[in-house]
Design a protein around this motif. Sequence first.
Motif, PDB file in Angstrom:
ATOM      1  N   UNK A   1       0.851  -1.181   0.000  1.00 21.86           N
ATOM      2  CA  UNK A   1       0.000   0.000   0.000  1.00 21.86           C
ATOM      3  C   UNK A   1       0.890   1.234   0.000  1.00 21.86           C
ATOM      4  N   UNK A   2       0.549   2.223  -0.843  1.00 23.85           N
ATOM      5  CA  UNK A   2       1.288   3.485  -0.843  1.00 23.85           C
ATOM      6  C   UNK A   2       0.956   4.289   0.416  1.00 23.85           C
ATOM      7  N   UNK A   3       1.992   4.896   0.977  1.00 21.49           N
ATOM      8  CA  UNK A   3       1.834   5.778   2.132  1.00 21.49           C
ATOM      9  C   UNK A   3       2.082   7.213   1.672  1.00 21.49           C
ATOM     10  N   UNK A   4       1.128   8.087   1.880  1.00 21.71           N
ATOM     11  CA  UNK A   4       1.266   9.487   1.488  1.00 21.71           C
ATOM     12  C   UNK A   4       2.195  10.219   2.449  1.00 21.71           C
ATOM     13  N   UNK A   5       3.167  10.948   1.886  1.00 21.99           N
ATOM     14  CA  UNK A   5       4.124  11.649   2.741  1.00 21.99           C
ATOM     15  C   UNK A   5       4.111  13.156   2.503  1.00 21.99           C
ATOM     16  N   UNK A   6       3.214  13.632   1.652  1.00 22.80           N
ATOM     17  CA  UNK A   6       3.155  15.074   1.398  1.00 22.80           C
ATOM     18  C   UNK A   6       2.824  15.813   2.689  1.00 22.80           C
ATOM     19  N   UNK A   7       3.597  16.855   2.963  1.00 22.52           N
ATOM     20  CA  UNK A   7       3.375  17.649   4.179  1.00 22.52           C
ATOM     21  C   UNK A   7       4.133  17.140   5.390  1.00 22.52           C
ATOM     22  N   UNK A   8       4.780  15.977   5.270  1.00 23.28           N
ATOM     23  CA  UNK A   8       5.544  15.430   6.396  1.00 23.28           C
ATOM     24  C   UNK A   8       6.960  16.013   6.350  1.00 23.28           C
ATOM     25  N   UNK A   9       7.449  16.462   7.469  1.00 25.20           N
ATOM     26  CA  UNK A   9       8.765  17.109   7.505  1.00 25.20           C
ATOM     27  C   UNK A   9       9.869  16.104   7.184  1.00 25.20           C
ATOM     28  N   UNK A  10      10.950  16.632   6.608  1.00 27.50           N
ATOM     29  CA  UNK A  10      12.097  15.783   6.287  1.00 27.50           C
ATOM     30  C   UNK A  10      12.681  15.139   7.537  1.00 27.50           C
TER      31      UNK A  10
ATOM     32  N   UNK B   1      18.539   7.658   4.499  1.00 24.79           N
ATOM     33  CA  UNK B   1      18.086   8.479   3.374  1.00 24.79           C
ATOM     34  C   UNK B   1      19.151   9.502   3.003  1.00 24.79           C
ATOM     35  N   UNK B   2      19.391   9.629   1.694  1.00 23.17           N
ATOM     36  CA  UNK B   2      20.406  10.558   1.208  1.00 23.17           C
ATOM     37  C   UNK B   2      19.811  11.884   0.759  1.00 23.17           C
ATOM     38  N   UNK B   3      18.507  11.880   0.471  1.00 20.31           N
ATOM     39  CA  UNK B   3      17.858  13.099   0.000  1.00 20.31           C
ATOM     40  C   UNK B   3      16.496  13.272   0.639  1.00 20.31           C
ATOM     41  N   UNK B   4      15.460  13.344  -0.194  1.00 24.80           N
ATOM     42  CA  UNK B   4      14.100  13.556   0.287  1.00 24.80           C
ATOM     43  C   UNK B   4      13.250  12.308   0.006  1.00 24.80           C
TER      44      UNK B   4
END
Length: 265
Positions: free
Chosen positions: A111-120, A130-133
């Motif tokens: 299942x895809x997990x939405x991450x828009x709006x979640x801080x880095x 994680x190397x980027x975003x």
Amino acid sequence: MLTTNFLKTRTSTRDFKDEKVDDEKIKKIYQITRELENKFGEKDLHYQVNNKGEEVYFKLKGNAGYKGVMIKAPLYVALDITNDSKSALVKGAYGLEELITKLSEQGLASCYITVSGVSDDILKSAFVNAEGKIMSILAIGEAIKQEVREHRYDDRKGINEFVFIDDLDHKASVEELSQRGLDDLFSYLRFAPSSYNSQPWRFVLKDNFVNLYLEDYKDEANLVDAGIVMYYFDQLTKEISINSIWEVEPKLDGSKFQFIAQKEL
């Protein structure tokens, strides 16, 4: 499973068994993600695997999720993009969908997990390598109950709403696509998943090429939609020997239709 059947019955799983994924399957996931990175040859594209599911769940709970609700799973894979590379994001999403198909063959659901709006900071606390975003996350595991639902034709756009001939003013008819031998392709491609089933992709057939656009681009989730539909386009055209590679060059210029990629037919 035939791609046509998989597309028509593809369902996200939001209830996973509270059991660790088998070690051999975890090794297979690592192998697949490394192969995908090598396949695209994108230095800005990485997949991060974390099999400490409970830890990821609690770090992201209340922040990320499916329609705002975090999905608990034994394992997660994150799409990690460096240098704000739009082309890497599109290709990475293509790869996630390929991963989903291969997971299904292993008896694993996702299942895809939405991450828009979640801080880095929050995302990187869950994926410390994680190397980027982190642009997208897949929850992975065995489904408690896998319900297969065949999509109805009336819950998807008609072909002439997303396929065009020569330019975006000429809607394609089934007859025109039939003459090109592409009517079945787009009949099935309508079932490709997209964020909130918005189907933002638009295909323009011109000469011996197909150009992919996004209509009313909103955010990077639409670039994920583009990568997903490109993957299924390729899978559905294998039998008619269209094996060219997508040339991915997103041009996000603020226009109503944003160019994403081109492929030779």
